[in-house]
Design a protein around this motif. Structure first.
Motif, PDB file in Angstrom:
ATOM      1  N   PRO A  80       2.992  -8.868  -2.403  1.00  0.00           N
ATOM      2  CA  PRO A  80       4.201  -8.283  -1.674  1.00  0.00           C
ATOM      3  C   PRO A  80       5.042  -9.508  -1.029  1.00  0.00           C
ATOM      4  O   PRO A  80       6.051  -9.286  -0.506  1.00  0.00           O
ATOM      5  CB  PRO A  80       3.188  -7.664  -0.709  1.00  0.00           C
ATOM      6  N   LEU A  81       4.440 -10.723  -0.790  1.00  0.00           N
ATOM      7  CA  LEU A  81       5.004 -11.744  -0.255  1.00  0.00           C
ATOM      8  C   LEU A  81       6.025 -12.687  -1.110  1.00  0.00           C
ATOM      9  O   LEU A  81       6.527 -13.561  -0.652  1.00  0.00           O
ATOM     10  CB  LEU A  81       4.143 -12.637   0.660  1.00  0.00           C
ATOM     11  N   ILE A  82       5.856 -12.251  -2.280  1.00  0.00           N
ATOM     12  CA  ILE A  82       6.663 -13.380  -3.203  1.00  0.00           C
ATOM     13  C   ILE A  82       8.047 -13.359  -3.256  1.00  0.00           C
ATOM     14  O   ILE A  82       8.519 -14.619  -3.120  1.00  0.00           O
ATOM     15  CB  ILE A  82       6.346 -12.899  -4.827  1.00  0.00           C
ATOM     16  N   ASP A  83       8.675 -12.397  -2.785  1.00  0.00           N
ATOM     17  CA  ASP A  83      10.263 -12.312  -2.603  1.00  0.00           C
ATOM     18  C   ASP A  83      10.599 -13.057  -1.589  1.00  0.00           C
ATOM     19  O   ASP A  83      11.671 -13.845  -1.452  1.00  0.00           O
ATOM     20  CB  ASP A  83      10.662 -10.846  -2.600  1.00  0.00           C
ATOM     21  N   LEU A  84       9.823 -13.000  -0.399  1.00  0.00           N
ATOM     22  CA  LEU A  84       9.868 -13.614   0.834  1.00  0.00           C
ATOM     23  C   LEU A  84       9.617 -14.949   0.582  1.00  0.00           C
ATOM     24  O   LEU A  84      10.517 -15.820   1.070  1.00  0.00           O
ATOM     25  CB  LEU A  84       9.035 -13.089   1.989  1.00  0.00           C
ATOM     26  N   ALA A 138      -1.320  -7.848   4.188  1.00  0.00           N
ATOM     27  CA  ALA A 138      -0.414  -8.263   3.207  1.00  0.00           C
ATOM     28  C   ALA A 138      -0.111  -9.869   3.574  1.00  0.00           C
ATOM     29  O   ALA A 138       0.110 -10.830   2.715  1.00  0.00           O
ATOM     30  CB  ALA A 138       0.946  -7.529   3.183  1.00  0.00           C
ATOM     31  N   PHE A 139      -0.178 -10.220   4.729  1.00  0.00           N
ATOM     32  CA  PHE A 139       0.116 -11.616   5.350  1.00  0.00           C
ATOM     33  C   PHE A 139      -1.192 -12.228   5.545  1.00  0.00           C
ATOM     34  O   PHE A 139      -1.182 -13.613   5.307  1.00  0.00           O
ATOM     35  CB  PHE A 139       0.702 -11.400   6.657  1.00  0.00           C
ATOM     36  N   ASN A 157       1.526  -7.767 -10.597  1.00  0.00           N
ATOM     37  CA  ASN A 157       1.336  -6.425 -10.012  1.00  0.00           C
ATOM     38  C   ASN A 157       0.209  -5.744 -10.901  1.00  0.00           C
ATOM     39  O   ASN A 157      -0.686  -5.225 -10.420  1.00  0.00           O
ATOM     40  CB  ASN A 157       2.468  -5.641 -10.355  1.00  0.00           C
ATOM     41  N   GLU A 158       0.409  -6.073 -12.342  1.00  0.00           N
ATOM     42  CA  GLU A 158      -0.741  -5.599 -13.095  1.00  0.00           C
ATOM     43  C   GLU A 158      -2.297  -5.995 -12.960  1.00  0.00           C
ATOM     44  O   GLU A 158      -3.277  -5.393 -12.924  1.00  0.00           O
ATOM     45  CB  GLU A 158      -0.624  -5.970 -14.595  1.00  0.00           C
ATOM     46  N   ARG A 159      -2.318  -7.219 -12.192  1.00  0.00           N
ATOM     47  CA  ARG A 159      -3.524  -7.970 -12.020  1.00  0.00           C
ATOM     48  C   ARG A 159      -4.220  -7.570 -10.746  1.00  0.00           C
ATOM     49  O   ARG A 159      -4.993  -7.916 -10.085  1.00  0.00           O
ATOM     50  CB  ARG A 159      -3.347  -9.548 -11.965  1.00  0.00           C
ATOM     51  N   GLY A 160      -2.979  -7.061  -9.582  1.00  0.00           N
ATOM     52  CA  GLY A 160      -3.367  -6.775  -8.340  1.00  0.00           C
ATOM     53  C   GLY A 160      -3.708  -7.987  -7.593  1.00  0.00           C
ATOM     54  O   GLY A 160      -4.231  -8.203  -6.521  1.00  0.00           O
ATOM     55  N   ASP A 213       0.813  -1.179  -0.045  1.00  0.00           N
ATOM     56  CA  ASP A 213      -0.043   0.202   0.025  1.00  0.00           C
ATOM     57  C   ASP A 213       0.801   1.284   0.008  1.00  0.00           C
ATOM     58  O   ASP A 213       0.546   2.190   0.770  1.00  0.00           O
ATOM     59  CB  ASP A 213      -0.934   0.021   1.086  1.00  0.00           C
ATOM     60  N   GLY A 214       1.976   1.284  -0.838  1.00  0.00           N
ATOM     61  CA  GLY A 214       2.789   2.373  -1.147  1.00  0.00           C
ATOM     62  C   GLY A 214       3.766   2.627   0.165  1.00  0.00           C
ATOM     63  O   GLY A 214       4.553   3.364  -0.063  1.00  0.00           O
ATOM     64  N   GLN A 215       3.815   1.680   1.265  1.00  0.00           N
ATOM     65  CA  GLN A 215       4.680   1.930   2.383  1.00  0.00           C
ATOM     66  C   GLN A 215       5.647   0.688   2.280  1.00  0.00           C
ATOM     67  O   GLN A 215       5.091  -0.286   2.194  1.00  0.00           O
ATOM     68  CB  GLN A 215       3.655   2.017   3.534  1.00  0.00           C
ATOM     69  N   THR A 216       6.855   1.046   2.677  1.00  0.00           N
ATOM     70  CA  THR A 216       7.688  -0.114   3.038  1.00  0.00           C
ATOM     71  C   THR A 216       8.233  -0.343   4.412  1.00  0.00           C
ATOM     72  O   THR A 216       8.362   0.585   5.131  1.00  0.00           O
ATOM     73  CB  THR A 216       9.309   0.268   2.264  1.00  0.00           C
TER      74      THR A 216
END
Length: 629
Positions: free
Chosen positions: A419-423, A372-373, A411-414, A281-284
């Protein structure tokens, strides 16, 4: 309220409360955790949990004392009348303080109604004699009660004041009565089954590390019978699934010292820790990953300076020792939010593999990443995180699509998983495989029985000695004649540690034992970046065979036969034998096809001769016969 108005309610209070009761607490301990959350948020430094049982009265059918009441009392800052009344409303969150564990405003009423038909709450800010009291009753709700009763002045009952060891000038008491969903029968059993979970959920508060930012909280478990404390009272000890904490509930010899060590990641100042930024949501926000693996002495009885207890049977696998069974109950990735464990997610573990109990991973995230989680309102799991445990991006990717392009498409599909893919990728593809490889290497040479009881090693050693006596010397025999004993020892230790990543203590123990017993053959499994399913090390006096754990043959043959679950059923064992037999047949078919595809007659003849030679050696090693000469 008019009949017309009640007829058009979006929800019915009584049906809502019924649904909330069934919303799914795994057991009584998880429901109690919601109350402890509130106590910690109220800045309590002591939380007392009372399980109260009564002896059966004359004429009652049961003959053993049965738990009748559960209470949680804290010395936090207490509540005023309005806050107390709101605390018993379903879904009335109390603000956005980012340091609070609670958030959804569901904990107190939801957890209470999941276990009992009536909950009473006393709270005070100026002495227990000046407490305010209100309650929820399922029976009254079902009969039409709409509002939480207005709090009234009512002192904390004497029985609770007498049982408490830390009654404060301010605090809160929650009492569950008319229990009907408590899983355990008596007071001692209820608290015994509660301690391990509560100790794990609140380990960062029971033993806050330096710089953790968490306050120290003591949680006291108190069994009560007929109004008096009985045997079994104790403070909750931390239960650390990473096993890096001293003074925990882990059985000896690891109750007072860590059983695991930080995994080799991160930097030297903070080993075993990696920070990963996650944007939502725009925040890291910063997510902290901690990882650990077992120390060698947890899995081997012969590590110098670290003997197993005298009552531990050294002929039993470490997983069957008391500390190994404890580790089995802590398998999974520990998901921690605001210092409080939500879940020990077993989805990330390979259930049949005994090595899973010997690693620990903790993922610590702030409450700003709840959505996100996928954190549930009862704070028992995170659905989005769990769903990624078996995520295979390549299976979902389009032909030729890179990992970055795949994420761009999500990302395009929302896609909520983004957000958790890299983790997830880091855990699945990098961290857990590395830990498993190191743990398997750690057990090289560790055995429940003495080496002379290893039939394969014995027969191979006998065959080699027989061939040496017959004058058929190999390269290892010739090197042995030319090499000094200490040089020979060091060469073998170096091969195990540098080429096959076995820890030094294990390597030295293994080599010293083999040299003392004049063992000239060694079998290990090791991760190899090679298409070969095995390789060999020819060293002075040692023929070392290395099975490539990176080859599918290891997974489908060796692991199937060796990594057998404890107490496996007969059907499961037959399935494993059938799977191994089929794999062995495929191995031979692959050789046959290799010969078939060789274009030249001379080369094909050489391969055929090699196959026959191998057959003669196999006969000698297996049956002790060689018809070569």
């Amino acid at each position: 309220m008019t009949d017309a108005a009640t007829g058009y309610r979006i929800v019915s209070p009584e049906l809502t409360v019924k649904a909330m009761r069934d919303s799914g607490y795994k057991n009584t301990a998880y429901a109690l955790a919601e109350l402890i959350d509130n106590s910690i948020d109220a800045e309590a430094h002591l939380v007392e949990v009372f399980a109260c049982e009564e002896r059966p009265k004359p004429g009652e059918s049961h003959v053993r004392p049965r738990i009748e009441t559960i209470a949680v009392l804290d010395n936090g800052k207490g509540m005023d009348g309005d806050t107390l009344r709101r605390a018993l409303k379903f879904g009335d969150g109390r603000g956005g303080d980012s340091k609070r564990i609670g958030r959804f405003g569901m904990g107190l009423p939801n957890s209470s109604m999941s276990q009992c038909r009536r909950v009473g709450v006393w709270s005070w800010t100026n002495g227990a004699g000046n407490a305010l009291y209100t309650y929820l009753s399922l029976d009254e709700i079902l009969n039409g009660l709409d509002d939480v009763p207005e709090p009234v002045h009512q002192r904390v009952p004497d029985e609770w004041q007498q049982l408490s060891q830390g009654l404060g000038e301010a605090g809160t008491l929650v009492v569950w009565s008319d229990l009907e969903r408590v899983m355990w029968y008596g007071a001692a059993a209820t608290l015994r089954n509660t301690e391990e979970l509560i100790g794990r959920v609140y380990r960062h508060y029971l033993n806050p590390g330096e710089g953790s930012g968490h306050r120290s909280v003591e949680i006291r478990l108190v069994p009560v019978r007929d109004g008096a404390i009985i045997e079994g009272e104790r403070p909750v000890r931390p239960n650390d699934p990473l096993y890096l904490t001293a003074k925990t509930c882990t059985p000896p010899p690891f109750a007072d010292k860590p059983m695991f060590m930080p995994f080799n990641m991160g930097d030297g100042d903070n080993p075993g820790v990696v920070h990963m930024p996650i944007t939502y949501d725009g925040q890291t926000h910063n997510v902290i990953i901690r990882a650990s693996i077992a120390r060698p002495e947890a899995r081997q009885s012969d590590v110098s300076g670290h003997p197993w207890p005298a009552n531990a049977n050294k002929n039993v696998e470490p997983g069957q020792q008391l500390w190994g069974k404890h580790a089995k109950r802590n398998i999974g990735v520990s998901l921690v939010r605001q210092g409080r464990e939500l879940d020990l997610d077993t989805s990330w573990a390979i259930g049949y593999d005994p090595v899973e109990r010997w690693w620990g991973v903790e993922v610590d995230f702030p409450r700003e990443l709840d959505a996100a989680f996928g954190v549930t309102n009862n704070k028992q799991t995170a659905t989005n995180f769990s769903a990624l445990a078996h995520f295979d991006w390549e299976a979902e990717a389009e032909p030729g699509e890179t990992f970055k392009a795949f994420k761009d498409r999500l990302n395009e599909r929302g896609d909520p998983r983004l957000p958790l893919i890299d983790l997830a990728f880091y855990l699945q593809e990098r961290l857990l495989p590395s830990m498993r490889r190191q743990l398997r290497q750690q057990r090289v040479g560790a055995r429940t029985n003495k080496r002379h009881e290893d039939e394969a090693a014995n027969k191979a050693n006998d065959a080699i000695n027989r061939r040496r006596e017959e004058g058929r010397l190999g390269q290892t025999d010739k090197l042995d004649q030319e090499t000094e004993p200490e040089q020979k020892r060091q060469e073998q230790v170096d091969a195990l540690t540098s080429r096959h990543h076995i820890d030094k203590q294990t390597a030295e123990s293994l080599v010293d034992e083999d040299l003392a017993s004049d063992i000239r053959v060694r079998w290990i499994s090791s991760f190899q970046d090679s298409p070969a399913f095995f390789s060999i090390d020819l060293m002075a006096g040692m023929l070392q065979v290395i099975f490539n754990s990176n080859h599918p043959l290891h997974r489908e043959l060796i692991a199937v036969l060796e990594d057998v679950p404890d107490h496996a059923e007969a059907d499961a064992l037959r399935e494993r034998l059938s799977r191994a037999a089929n794999t062995f047949k495929l191995l031979l078919f692959s050789w046959a096809r290799m010969e078939d595809e060789i274009p030249g007659e001379k080369q094909r003849a050489k391969i055929s001769e090699a196959r026959q030679d191998w057959g003669r050696y196999a006969r000698d090693f297996i049956d002790g016969e060689d018809d070569d000469e």
